[in-house]
Design a protein around this motif. Structure first.
Motif, mmCIF file in Angstrom:
data_model
loop_
_atom_site.group_PDB
_atom_site.id
_atom_site.type_symbol
_atom_site.label_atom_id
_atom_site.label_comp_id
_atom_site.label_asym_id
_atom_site.label_seq_id
_atom_site.Cartn_x
_atom_site.Cartn_y
_atom_site.Cartn_z
ATOM 1 N N PHE A 285 0.806 -1.144 -0.472
ATOM 2 C CA PHE A 285 -0.133 0.478 0.477
ATOM 3 C C PHE A 285 0.724 1.207 -0.413
ATOM 4 C CE2 PHE A 285 -1.561 3.489 2.368
ATOM 5 C CZ PHE A 285 -2.864 3.784 2.153
ATOM 6 N N ALA A 286 0.363 1.968 -0.965
ATOM 7 C CA ALA A 286 1.002 3.170 -0.892
ATOM 8 C C ALA A 286 0.318 4.987 -0.974
ATOM 9 C CB ALA A 286 2.263 3.615 -2.340
ATOM 10 N N LEU A 287 0.402 5.762 -0.383
ATOM 11 C CA LEU A 287 0.328 7.317 -0.202
ATOM 12 C C LEU A 287 1.518 8.136 -0.707
ATOM 13 C CD1 LEU A 287 -2.346 9.397 0.028
ATOM 14 C CD2 LEU A 287 -1.510 9.266 2.583
ATOM 15 N N LYS A 288 1.397 8.717 -2.350
ATOM 16 C CA LYS A 288 2.209 9.437 -2.917
ATOM 17 C C LYS A 288 1.987 10.306 -2.598
ATOM 18 C CE LYS A 288 4.975 5.052 -4.035
ATOM 19 N NZ LYS A 288 4.659 4.790 -5.420
ATOM 20 N N ILE A 289 2.985 11.495 -3.573
ATOM 21 C CA ILE A 289 2.839 12.880 -3.813
ATOM 22 C C ILE A 289 3.701 12.154 -5.560
ATOM 23 C CG2 ILE A 289 3.777 16.006 -4.238
ATOM 24 C CD1 ILE A 289 3.404 15.181 -1.043
ATOM 25 N N PRO A 290 3.045 12.584 -6.706
ATOM 26 C CA PRO A 290 3.045 12.551 -7.468
ATOM 27 C C PRO A 290 4.331 13.119 -8.307
ATOM 28 C CG PRO A 290 0.951 12.816 -8.053
ATOM 29 C CD PRO A 290 1.336 12.919 -6.976
ATOM 30 N N TYR A 291 5.849 12.863 -9.046
ATOM 31 C CA TYR A 291 6.774 13.859 -9.602
ATOM 32 C C TYR A 291 7.628 14.245 -8.343
ATOM 33 C CZ TYR A 291 3.931 13.954 -13.676
ATOM 34 O OH TYR A 291 3.135 14.293 -14.317
ATOM 35 N N LEU A 292 7.404 13.653 -7.047
ATOM 36 C CA LEU A 292 8.033 15.394 -6.225
ATOM 37 C C LEU A 292 9.624 14.290 -6.052
ATOM 38 C CD1 LEU A 292 8.528 16.652 -4.224
ATOM 39 C CD2 LEU A 292 7.469 15.744 -2.663
ATOM 40 N N LEU A 293 9.426 12.693 -5.813
ATOM 41 C CA LEU A 293 10.429 12.083 -6.024
ATOM 42 C C LEU A 293 11.357 12.210 -6.727
ATOM 43 C CD1 LEU A 293 12.532 10.371 -4.053
ATOM 44 C CD2 LEU A 293 11.258 8.030 -5.034
ATOM 45 N N SER A 294 11.139 12.506 -8.249
ATOM 46 C CA SER A 294 11.744 12.415 -9.474
ATOM 47 C C SER A 294 12.576 13.926 -8.901
ATOM 48 C CB SER A 294 11.517 13.069 -10.355
ATOM 49 O OG SER A 294 11.077 11.127 -10.934
ATOM 50 N N TYR A 295 12.059 15.027 -8.931
ATOM 51 C CA TYR A 295 12.539 16.417 -8.335
ATOM 52 C C TYR A 295 13.370 16.209 -7.270
ATOM 53 C CZ TYR A 295 13.144 20.895 -7.221
ATOM 54 O OH TYR A 295 14.123 22.096 -6.658
ATOM 55 N N LEU A 296 13.096 15.246 -6.650
ATOM 56 C CA LEU A 296 13.729 15.546 -5.029
ATOM 57 C C LEU A 296 15.509 15.102 -5.025
ATOM 58 C CD1 LEU A 296 11.384 14.659 -1.675
ATOM 59 C CD2 LEU A 296 12.982 16.958 -2.618
ATOM 60 N N GLY A 297 15.466 14.119 -6.101
ATOM 61 C CA GLY A 297 16.230 13.002 -7.096
ATOM 62 C C GLY A 297 17.592 13.179 -7.202
ATOM 63 N N THR A 298 16.944 13.481 -8.581
ATOM 64 C CA THR A 298 17.283 13.997 -9.532
ATOM 65 C C THR A 298 17.080 15.996 -9.839
ATOM 66 O OG1 THR A 298 15.750 13.726 -11.427
ATOM 67 C CG2 THR A 298 16.930 11.443 -10.344
ATOM 68 N N GLY A 299 16.471 16.259 -9.891
ATOM 69 C CA GLY A 299 16.306 17.336 -9.721
ATOM 70 C C GLY A 299 14.999 18.380 -11.308
ATOM 71 N N ASP A 300 14.933 17.172 -11.840
ATOM 72 C CA ASP A 300 13.658 17.203 -12.911
ATOM 73 C C ASP A 300 11.994 16.187 -12.114
ATOM 74 O OD1 ASP A 300 12.499 16.522 -15.133
ATOM 75 O OD2 ASP A 300 14.058 15.542 -16.662
ATOM 76 N N PRO A 301 11.101 16.958 -12.833
ATOM 77 C CA PRO A 301 10.345 16.252 -11.598
ATOM 78 C C PRO A 301 9.858 15.315 -13.009
ATOM 79 C CG PRO A 301 9.637 18.578 -12.530
ATOM 80 C CD PRO A 301 11.014 18.242 -12.977
ATOM 81 N N ASN A 302 10.269 15.029 -14.026
ATOM 82 C CA ASN A 302 10.290 13.752 -14.514
ATOM 83 C C ASN A 302 11.546 12.739 -14.936
ATOM 84 O OD1 ASN A 302 7.819 14.106 -16.024
ATOM 85 N ND2 ASN A 302 8.892 16.174 -17.164
ATOM 86 N N GLY A 303 12.497 12.802 -13.784
ATOM 87 C CA GLY A 303 13.363 12.319 -13.845
ATOM 88 C C GLY A 303 13.492 10.613 -13.574
ATOM 89 N N THR A 304 13.736 9.820 -13.582
ATOM 90 C CA THR A 304 13.790 8.503 -12.854
ATOM 91 C C THR A 304 15.311 8.085 -12.109
ATOM 92 O OG1 THR A 304 14.211 7.631 -16.042
ATOM 93 C CG2 THR A 304 14.781 5.676 -14.482
ATOM 94 N N VAL A 305 14.048 7.428 -11.149
ATOM 95 C CA VAL A 305 14.677 7.109 -9.999
ATOM 96 C C VAL A 305 14.583 5.217 -9.226
ATOM 97 C CG1 VAL A 305 14.701 7.354 -7.608
ATOM 98 C CG2 VAL A 305 14.060 8.735 -8.763
ATOM 99 N N HIS A 306 15.401 4.685 -9.897
ATOM 100 C CA HIS A 306 16.062 3.078 -9.618
ATOM 101 C C HIS A 306 15.575 2.827 -8.185
ATOM 102 C CE1 HIS A 306 18.302 3.203 -13.076
ATOM 103 N NE2 HIS A 306 19.148 4.379 -13.065
ATOM 104 N N GLY A 307 14.363 1.840 -8.382
ATOM 105 C CA GLY A 307 13.410 0.766 -7.342
ATOM 106 C C GLY A 307 14.550 -0.249 -7.138
ATOM 107 N N ILE A 308 14.459 -0.787 -5.826
ATOM 108 C CA ILE A 308 15.091 -1.698 -4.986
ATOM 109 C C ILE A 308 15.097 -2.210 -5.318
ATOM 110 C CG2 ILE A 308 14.619 -2.878 -3.046
ATOM 111 C CD1 ILE A 308 13.581 -0.332 -1.826
ATOM 112 N N ASN A 309 14.122 -3.704 -5.960
ATOM 113 C CA ASN A 309 14.649 -4.483 -7.557
ATOM 114 C C ASN A 309 15.701 -4.850 -8.338
ATOM 115 O OD1 ASN A 309 13.008 -5.961 -5.062
ATOM 116 N ND2 ASN A 309 10.840 -5.690 -6.019
ATOM 117 N N ASP A 310 14.828 -3.435 -8.712
ATOM 118 C CA ASP A 310 15.818 -3.070 -10.331
ATOM 119 C C ASP A 310 17.384 -3.935 -9.849
ATOM 120 O OD1 ASP A 310 13.636 -2.935 -11.916
ATOM 121 O OD2 ASP A 310 12.970 -1.789 -10.486
ATOM 122 N N LEU A 311 17.834 -2.503 -8.665
ATOM 123 C CA LEU A 311 19.103 -2.257 -8.108
ATOM 124 C C LEU A 311 20.032 -3.553 -7.406
ATOM 125 C CD1 LEU A 311 18.725 1.387 -6.495
ATOM 126 C CD2 LEU A 311 19.909 0.817 -8.014
#
Length: 470
Positions: A285-311
């Protein structure tokens, strides 16, 4: 349970306990220097009273920080000898400079400041506390530079014959991009703690002793501490944002674990609340704010953030079989508690400033209770921040080069580690009681009376013995 488990617990307990004193020492050293500078420039007695009052609290905390910090270096050789052999060539330089330059600068000038009241010229005495404050902050930088090597190894090469990391570029170690942003972030957190202490103590005296002749001094301390807290919070948020982007570059697994992000997303959403499976492999279950993690992680609202399983799949292919995932609940919640406690302290600082608008004196008992809790909030935020930093790096002790399990001393038995762990924990518990009682005792005493004691006319100043100025 084996020696590795207990060694990790011991290092975690002693490190977190030591860091309860470090931010207060760093922040108070500068704030006390500022207060003394205000007295030197204005001659206003209230600044001198506040300098000596908070200076005493600073000295108590400084002494306790030194005592608890000594244990840290012993642990490297005692419980983590294989790790010490691996990074000794890297850590030797910054830690030696920290001890020989920063710490001795700090301790020498603190001694001059303590015993130099009414003996040293005012400017020289003021310079002493500034030199001590500079030494304290330099000490923090060299230690953080060493720690940053564990997060992002630079300026080294692996000797194939010895298997050790050897220093090739000392400047690269000191200018590690992780160190360059971790330092201001840590210092801002230290000022957040120190400002909160100023507010708490001043507020207690303001509300309980409203007719005191020292009320103007406490009013200034409460306002000054509140502004320091708010400015520090802003600095923590700005530097934390930059740090998050660098962390995404050099330790993407830590960012993924902080957000409970199991699959790579572009754009990625910031998790307000995520509940994962018991094995930590998927999101339920997840409650999320769209685009925010991309901005926090990359500076780009549409940036790619790699996930746990892929890493995890990537690291398995790169480093071999094994789990390269930290404990998700710890990293996820420590990250959020760090932010929540820091913002709570800032909220109380705003209330304190509001309560003193237009010359008012705060009277609310609820505000007093909030003020007394206030110093604990940034302390908790700092502690959870370091728990996140170190636990999020797991299973690496040096990211990409050495696993934590490979750094433990092979010749130390479970019984030996357990004995030292128990002994240190009990000693630290006793020291915690002593520290708390001393701080409470002298905080309750209030600002000092500056009325000079009468002295015999025939006593020559040169014959007076050195005396503790407090």
């Amino acid at each position: 349970m084996d020696a590795l488990d207990v060694a990790r617990w011991q290092f975690g307990v002693t490190t977190v306990y030591h860091f309860l004193f470090v931010p207060l020492t760093i922040g108070l050293s500068v704030l006390v220097a500022i207060l003394q500078t205000l007295w030197h420039r204005t001659g206003d007695e209230k600044y001198l009273k506040l300098t000596k009052f908070y200076g005493k609290l600073f000295l108590i905390n400084f002494a306790m920080g030194v005592v608890t910090g000594i244990v840290q270096e012993f642990q490297f050789g005692m419980n983590w000898s294989d790790y010490s052999r691996f990074v000794g060539d890297i850590f030797g330089a910054p830690l030696a400079i920290e001890a020989l330059v920063a710490f001795f600068l700090e301790s020498t000038f603190i001694g001059l400041w303590i015993f130099g009241w009414d003996r040293l010229p005012k400017r020289l005495h003021l310079a002493s506390i500034w030199a001590a404050a500079i030494g304290t902050n330099l000490s923090a930088y060299f230690i953080l530079a060493a720690n940053s090597f564990m997060q992002n190894p630079v300026g080294y090469q692996i000797n194939p014959d010895t298997g050790r990391a050897e220093l090739t570029d000392f400047v690269a170690v000191l200018t590690n991009k992780v160190a360059l942003i971790t330092f201001p972030h840590t210092i801002a957190g230290a000022f957040l703690v120190a400002g909160s202490l100023l507010v708490a103590v001043a507020l207690w005296h303001l509300i309980r002793n409203q007719d005191s002749p020292d009320t103007p001094a406490y009013r200034f301390a409460a306002k000054f501490g509140s502004w320091v807290t708010l400015i520090s919070t802003t600095a923590v948020l700005i530097t934390g944002d930059i740090q998050g982007k660098i962390m995404t570059q050099v330790q993407p697994m830590k960012m993924a674990a902080a957000e409970g992000l199991y699959h790579t997303e572009s754009p990625a959403s910031f998790s307000v609340l995520t509940i994962g499976s018991l094995d930590g492999s998927r999101e339920l279950f997840a409650l999320k704010i769209p685009y925010l993690l991309s901005y926090l992680g990359t500076g780009d609202p549409n940036g790619t953030v790699h996930g746990i399983n892929d890493l995890q799949a990537q690291y398995t292919a790169q480093y071999g079989a094994g789990s390269y995932t930290p404990i998700i609940p710890i990293t996820y919640w420590s990250f959020r508690l760090m932010i929540a406690f820091g913002l709570a302290a800032a909220a109380i600082a705003l209330l304190v400033l509001w309560s003193q608008r237009k010359g008012r004196t705060p009277t609310s008992r609820w505000l007093l209770r909030a003020g007394l809790v206030m110093p604990l909030l940034p302390l908790a935020a700092n502690s959870f921040g370091w728990i996140f930093t170190e636990m999020g790096r797991q299973p690496w002790i040096v990211f990409g080069e050495m696993l934590t399990r490979d750094g433990v001393s092979r010749s130390v038995s479970l019984t030996e580690v357990l004995t030292s762990f128990t002994a240190f924990t009990l000693i630290y518990a006793a020291l915690a009681v002593i520290e708390f009682k001393l701080l409470i005792r002298y905080a309750k005493a209030g600002v000092p009376d500056l009325t000079p004691d009468p002295e015999p006319d025939d006593t020559d100043d040169a014959e007076r013995p050195l005396a503790f100025a407090y």
